[in-house]
Design an enzyme around this catalytic site. Structure first.
Site, PDB file in Angstrom:
ATOM      1  N   GLU A 238       0.922  -1.248   0.056  1.00 53.88           N
ATOM      2  CA  GLU A 238      -0.052   0.030   0.001  1.00 53.88           C
ATOM      3  C   GLU A 238       0.972   1.377  -0.003  1.00 53.88           C
ATOM      4  O   GLU A 238       1.718   1.473   0.848  1.00 53.88           O
ATOM      5  CB  GLU A 238      -1.044   0.023   1.283  1.00 53.88           C
ATOM      6  CG  GLU A 238      -1.940   1.205   1.402  1.00 53.88           C
ATOM      7  CD  GLU A 238      -2.709   1.280   2.310  1.00 53.88           C
ATOM      8  OE1 GLU A 238      -2.895   0.411   3.294  1.00 53.88           O
ATOM      9  OE2 GLU A 238      -3.608   2.351   2.401  1.00 53.88           O
TER      10      GLU A 238
ATOM     11  N   ARG B  26       5.256 -13.108   9.694  1.00 54.38           N
ATOM     12  CA  ARG B  26       5.771 -11.730   9.492  1.00 54.38           C
ATOM     13  C   ARG B  26       7.026 -11.631  10.132  1.00 54.38           C
ATOM     14  O   ARG B  26       7.493 -12.619  10.885  1.00 54.38           O
ATOM     15  CB  ARG B  26       4.845 -10.532  10.431  1.00 54.38           C
ATOM     16  CG  ARG B  26       3.531 -10.277   9.850  1.00 54.38           C
ATOM     17  CD  ARG B  26       2.878  -9.117  10.965  1.00 54.38           C
ATOM     18  NE  ARG B  26       3.517  -7.843  10.453  1.00 54.38           N
ATOM     19  CZ  ARG B  26       3.060  -7.073   9.601  1.00 54.38           C
ATOM     20  NH1 ARG B  26       1.802  -7.549   9.007  1.00 54.38           N
ATOM     21  NH2 ARG B  26       3.490  -5.801   9.628  1.00 54.38           N
TER      22      ARG B  26
ATOM     23  N   LYS C 116       4.097   0.693   9.286  1.00 53.81           N
ATOM     24  CA  LYS C 116       4.033   1.975   8.683  1.00 53.81           C
ATOM     25  C   LYS C 116       3.355   2.870   9.694  1.00 53.81           C
ATOM     26  O   LYS C 116       3.959   4.028   9.929  1.00 53.81           O
ATOM     27  CB  LYS C 116       3.771   1.923   7.352  1.00 53.81           C
ATOM     28  CG  LYS C 116       4.506   1.253   6.310  1.00 53.81           C
ATOM     29  CD  LYS C 116       3.906   1.424   5.009  1.00 53.81           C
ATOM     30  CE  LYS C 116       2.627   0.179   4.968  1.00 53.81           C
ATOM     31  NZ  LYS C 116       2.176  -0.001   3.510  1.00 53.81           N
TER      32      LYS C 116
HETATM   33  P1  ATP Z   1       2.412  -2.114   7.868  1.00 53.07           P
HETATM   34  O1  ATP Z   1       1.861  -2.963   9.108  1.00 53.07           O
HETATM   35  O2  ATP Z   1       3.722  -1.570   8.083  1.00 53.07           O
HETATM   36  O3  ATP Z   1       1.512  -0.860   7.375  1.00 53.07           O
HETATM   37  P2  ATP Z   1       1.096  -3.472   5.805  1.00 53.07           P
HETATM   38  O4  ATP Z   1       1.089  -5.092   6.037  1.00 53.07           O
HETATM   39  O5  ATP Z   1      -0.055  -2.808   5.938  1.00 53.07           O
HETATM   40  O6  ATP Z   1       2.567  -3.341   6.763  1.00 53.07           O
HETATM   41  P3  ATP Z   1       1.558  -3.553   3.046  1.00 53.07           P
HETATM   42  O7  ATP Z   1       2.248  -2.234   2.195  1.00 53.07           O
HETATM   43  O8  ATP Z   1       0.258  -3.870   2.902  1.00 53.07           O
HETATM   44  O9  ATP Z   1       2.054  -3.136   4.382  1.00 53.07           O
HETATM   45  O10 ATP Z   1       2.331  -4.531   2.836  1.00 53.07           O
HETATM   46  C1  ATP Z   1       2.682  -5.366   1.649  1.00 53.07           C
HETATM   47  C2  ATP Z   1       2.948  -6.630   1.616  1.00 53.07           C
HETATM   48  O11 ATP Z   1       4.099  -6.770   2.642  1.00 53.07           O
HETATM   49  C3  ATP Z   1       2.216  -7.672   2.184  1.00 53.07           C
HETATM   50  O12 ATP Z   1       2.006  -8.697   1.577  1.00 53.07           O
HETATM   51  C4  ATP Z   1       2.426  -7.874   3.493  1.00 53.07           C
HETATM   52  O13 ATP Z   1       1.849  -9.068   3.793  1.00 53.07           O
HETATM   53  C5  ATP Z   1       3.902  -7.902   3.473  1.00 53.07           C
HETATM   54  N1  ATP Z   1       4.421  -7.395   4.901  1.00 53.07           N
HETATM   55  C6  ATP Z   1       4.241  -6.427   5.540  1.00 53.07           C
HETATM   56  N2  ATP Z   1       4.858  -6.150   6.451  1.00 53.07           N
HETATM   57  C7  ATP Z   1       5.658  -7.657   6.634  1.00 53.07           C
HETATM   58  C8  ATP Z   1       6.279  -8.033   7.987  1.00 53.07           C
HETATM   59  N3  ATP Z   1       6.634  -7.473   9.045  1.00 53.07           N
HETATM   60  N4  ATP Z   1       6.739  -9.282   7.392  1.00 53.07           N
HETATM   61  C9  ATP Z   1       6.519  -9.924   6.189  1.00 53.07           C
HETATM   62  N5  ATP Z   1       5.856  -9.423   5.238  1.00 53.07           N
HETATM   63  C10 ATP Z   1       5.348  -8.293   5.298  1.00 53.07           C
HETATM   64 MG    MG Z   2      -1.524  -3.614   4.298  1.00 52.03          MG
END
Ligand code: ATP
Ligand code: MG
Length: 563
Positions: A34, A261, A271
Site C-alpha cells: 500500500e 511476519r 508504517k
Molecule cells: P504495515 O503494518 O507496516 O502498514 P502492511 O502489511 O500494511 O504493513 P503493506 O504495504 O500492505 O503493508 O504490505 C505489503 C506486503 O508486505 C503484504 O503482502 C504484507 O503481508 C507484507 N508485509 C508487511 N509487513 C511485513 C512483515 N513485517 N513481514 C513480512 N511481510 C510483511
Molecule cells: Mg496492508
C-alpha cells in the site's frame, strides 16, 4: 532440478500443485504494497519471498500498488517503493495499481447486488460493529439487509454519484451474520470517502475495501499463488467467497497462502508507527538511519546483499516470532567485511607521546587494506612521535581483565611498534591530557624476529599521527528504543542517545573517500560515506554496524543501553 529437502512450505505447496497438473507456466506472483509509507525490513521478507520464487519458477512477479484508501497514499510513496525494490536488486514484471481496476470492481459489485449477495446499509458504523457481536454469539441482521435488489441498485448508484455524505451508508456483502468467522458477518465492500485519490483524483467517492479488492485484483492479474502474512489467515474464507462470486471456470483461481511476519527486536516494522514517530518529530523522516526502513538502512550503509542474506537465513515459516537484530547485523558485517577497506580512525582521542622517538622523524608504515582479500592491496600510514589513541584504550592503573594500555604495560600499535606507557600528565581538573611512553625500536610490525614476541603482547591498538590526521564528521547510531519489544507507548522508551554526532581523526588515506564508499574503521566498526544535504555537501561517515555484537551487551545490562 529442485532438491526436495530444502523446500520451504510454500515451495512444497507449489510443487504439489504442479504434481497435480497445474502448469508451471501459469505460475505468477505479486508484491502488493500500500503506498502509504516507505518499505521496511519486514517488507523485504515478502519481496524476497515473491521475487525469489519468481526466479525459481521462471514466473512473472507483478508490483501491484494496493491503493484503495486515498487517505495517506501518495505518489512519493510509490516512488520510494520502486526505488527500494530496485535497490534490493529485483525486477518486477508489470506495474499495476488496484485503482486501475476500480471500474471492474464496481461492475462486479453491481453483479453481487443483482444476485442478492450485497446490500446498501444505512446503519452507523458503531451499530454495524455492535450487531456483529462476537465469535461466541450470533450477530444481528441489519434492518436494511432485506432491501429489494432494485432499491439496492438505485442506492449504490447514488452512493457512487456522490449523493450521500461520508459515513451515511456502505455496501455490504450478504454472507452470514452467524458465521463463527467474524470476517464473514456481512463485511463491508464499499465506503464513501470524499477524498482526492493520488491517481484517480476525484473520479470516485466510493472506495472498495481491502478484502473486496485484493483477491479480485489477484484474479484479474491471474496470480496463481497470492502470498500474504499470517494476520490474513482468517480472512481467507472471505477471499475465497469473493472469488466464488466472480471466478470463471477456465481461468486461474488464485490461492492465498499465509506466512509469518518478520518482527525484529528493538525495532518497529509498522508504517503506522513509523509515521507516528515522524509526526512526533522523534525521527526526521522515513529515511532516518535509526529506523528499519529500507531507505533508512541504505543511508546507514546496509548493503542489499547483506539484507538479503539475512532474510535467507531466517527462512520462511508459519511461526510468528521476534528475530534478534544481532542476526541482521551479523549478516551485514559478514558482507561488509569482504568489501570494505580498512582505515584507522580515532573517535575519542587522547594524546600519546613517544618520548624516545625523534620529533622530526616520520615513518610510513605498511598496511594491508583488507586482509580478507589481497586484491585490495596495501597503503602507507605515517607514524610519528605524537599520536592519538582512543581514550578508553588507556587506563591509568591496570585492572584485571584490562589488557590494553596502562602504566607499566606494553601494547602493540597496529602496523607499527610495541610501546610501554610510563607516565601521564593531567590538567588542573585531574583529566589526563597526555600519556607518555617509550617504543621498542626493534619491535617493528611485520619483522620475522618479532613473531615470537606476539604471545606476550595482549592488545593491538589503532592510532593516528596527530600531525597527519584528518578530522571527519561521524554519525553514530544506537538503538532508537530502550526496550526489546516495541508494541505500545513508543515515546516512553526512546533512547536519548540514539544519534551522536562527533568528530573523528582519521589516517590520511581517508582523503580518497567518496559518497557511497564503505570502510572498516579498525576495531570500531563499519562506516558508510554520505553527504550533508546542504549545498556544500560535506562528507559524513555513518556508522553502519559495530565490529562486535552490541545487542548482547544491551540485553546483559538489564536492558540498559551502554554503547
Ligand atoms: P504495515 O503494518 O507496516 O502498514 P502492511 O502489511 O500494511 O504493513 P503493506 O504495504 O500492505 O503493508 O504490505 C505489503 C506486503 O508486505 C503484504 O503482502 C504484507 O503481508 C507484507 N508485509 C508487511 N509487513 C511485513 C512483515 N513485517 N513481514 C513480512 N511481510 C510483511
Ligand atoms: Mg496492508
Amino acid at each position: 532440478m529442485i532438491i526436495k529437502s530444502h523446500l520451504h512450505f510454500i515451495e512444497k505447496i507449489i510443487e504439489e500443485d504442479i504434481k497435480n497438473g497445474f502448469s508451471s507456466e501459469k505460475i505468477r506472483f505479486r508484491f502488493p504494497p500500500e503506498p502509504n509509507g516507505y518499505l521496511h525490513i519486514g517488507h523485504v521478507k515478502a519481496i524476497y519471498l515473491n521475487f525469489e520464487l519468481g526466479k525459481k519458477y521462471n514466473a512473472p512477479v507483478n508490483l501491484r500498488f494496493d491503493d484503495t484508501n486515498p487517505i495517506g497514499e501518495k505518489i512519493k510513496f510509490t516512488d520510494s517503493i520502486k526505488k527500494d525494490i530496485k535497490f534490493l536488486g529485483f525486477k518486477w514484471d508489470q506495474e499495476y495499481y488496484a485503482s486501475d481496476y476500480f471500474q471492474q470492481l464496481y461492475e462486479w459489485a453491481i453483479e453481487l447486488v443483482k444476485n442478492n449477495k450485497a446490500y446498501v446499509d444505512n446503519l452507523p458504523k458503531a451499530i454495524i460493529q455492535f450487531q456483529r457481536k462476537n465469535p461466541f454469539e450470533s450477530g444481528i441482521n441489519s434492518n436494511y439487509r432485506n432491501r429489494s435488489i432494485n432499491e439496492n441498485l438505485y442506492l449504490f448508484e447514488k452512493m457512487k454519484k456522490g449523493f450521500f455524505e461520508e459515513g451515511t451508508c456502505v455496501l455490504r456483502a450478504k454472507i452470514d451474520m452467524s458465521s463463527s468467522n467474524m470476517n464473514m458477518r456481512d463485511p463491508i465492500m464499499y465506503r464513501i470517502l470524499k477524498k482526492k485519490h493520488h491517481r484517480t483524483k476525484h473520479k470516485w467517492c466510493i472506495y472498495p475495501t481491502y478484502d473486496w479488492t485484493h483477491g479480485l485484483c489477484d484474479y484479474i492479474e491471474q496470480i496463481s499463488h497470492s502470498l500474504c502474512t499470517l494476520e490474513f489467515e482468517n480472512r481467507r474464507p472471505l477471499y475465497n467467497w469473493y472469488l466464488d462470486q466472480v471466478c470463471e471456470k477456465n481461468k486461474i483461481r488464485p490461492k492465498q497462502i499465509e506466512f509469518s511476519r518478520l518482527n525484529l527486536s528493538y525495532s518497529i516494522t509498522s508504517k503506522r508507527k513509523i509515521q507516528y514517530l515522524i509526526n512526533k518529530k522523534i525521527i526526521q523522516s522515513w529515511e532516518d538511519p535509526r529506523i528499519f526502513t529500507i531507505s533508512g538502512l541504505r543511508h546507514r550503509g546496509y548493503t542489499s546483499i547483506g539484507i538479503k542474506n539475512f532474510i535467507q537465513e531466517i527462512g520462511i515459516s508459519k511461526r510468528n516470532n521476534i528475530i534478534d537484530t544481532s542476526l541482521l547485523e551479523f549478516k551485514i558485517r559478514e558482507h561488509l567485511n569482504k568489501i570494505s577497506p580498512r582505515v584507522m580512525v580515532v573517535l575519542d582521542p587522547i594524546k600519546l607521546i613517544i618520548d624516545n622517538y625523534s620529533s622530526n622523524k616520520i615513518e610510513w608504515v605498511d598496511s594491508e587494506n583488507n586482509p580478507e582479500n589481497p586484491r585490495f592491496g596495501h597503503r602507507k600510514i605515517p607514524f610519528s612521535k605524537y599520536l592519538y589513541i582512543e581514550k578508553n584504550d588507556f587506563l591509568e592503573k591496570k585492572r584485571k581483565e584490562f589488557f590494553r594500555l596502562s602504566i607499566g604495560c606494553e601494547v602493540r600499535l597496529k602496523n607499527a611498534y610495541i610501546i610501554q606507557a610510563n607516565s601521564i600528565i593531567k590538567d588542573s581538573n585531574g583529566k589526563i591530557i597526555e600519556v607518555h611512553c617509550t617504543y621498542d625500536p626493534k619491535s617493528k610490525s611485520g619483522k620475522k624476529e618479532n613473531i615470537k614476541k606476539k604471545g606476550k603482547i595482549k592488545s593491538t591498538l589503532h592510532w593516528v599521527s596527530i600531525k597527519h590526521s584528518i578530522p571527519i564528521n561521524i554519525y553514530i547510531y544506537n538503538s532508537l528504543f530502550l526496550i526489546e519489544k516495541t508494541d505500545k507507548n513508543l515515546n516512553q522508551y526512546i533512547n536519548p542517545k540514539s544519534i551522536e554526532k562527533i568528530i573523528g581523526y582519521a589516517e590520511p588515506s581517508i582523503h580518497k573517500a567518496k559518497k557511497g564508499d564503505h570502510f572498516q574503521f579498525q576495531r570500531i566498526g563499519y562506516f558508510y560515506v554520505g553527504t550533508t544535504k546542504k549545498y556544500n555537501k560535506k562528507l559524513i561517515f555513518h556508522k553502519t554496524v559495530s565490529m562486535k555484537d552490541q545487542w548482547k551487551k544491551i540485553n546483559d545490562k538489564n536492558k540498559k543501553i551502554e554503547l
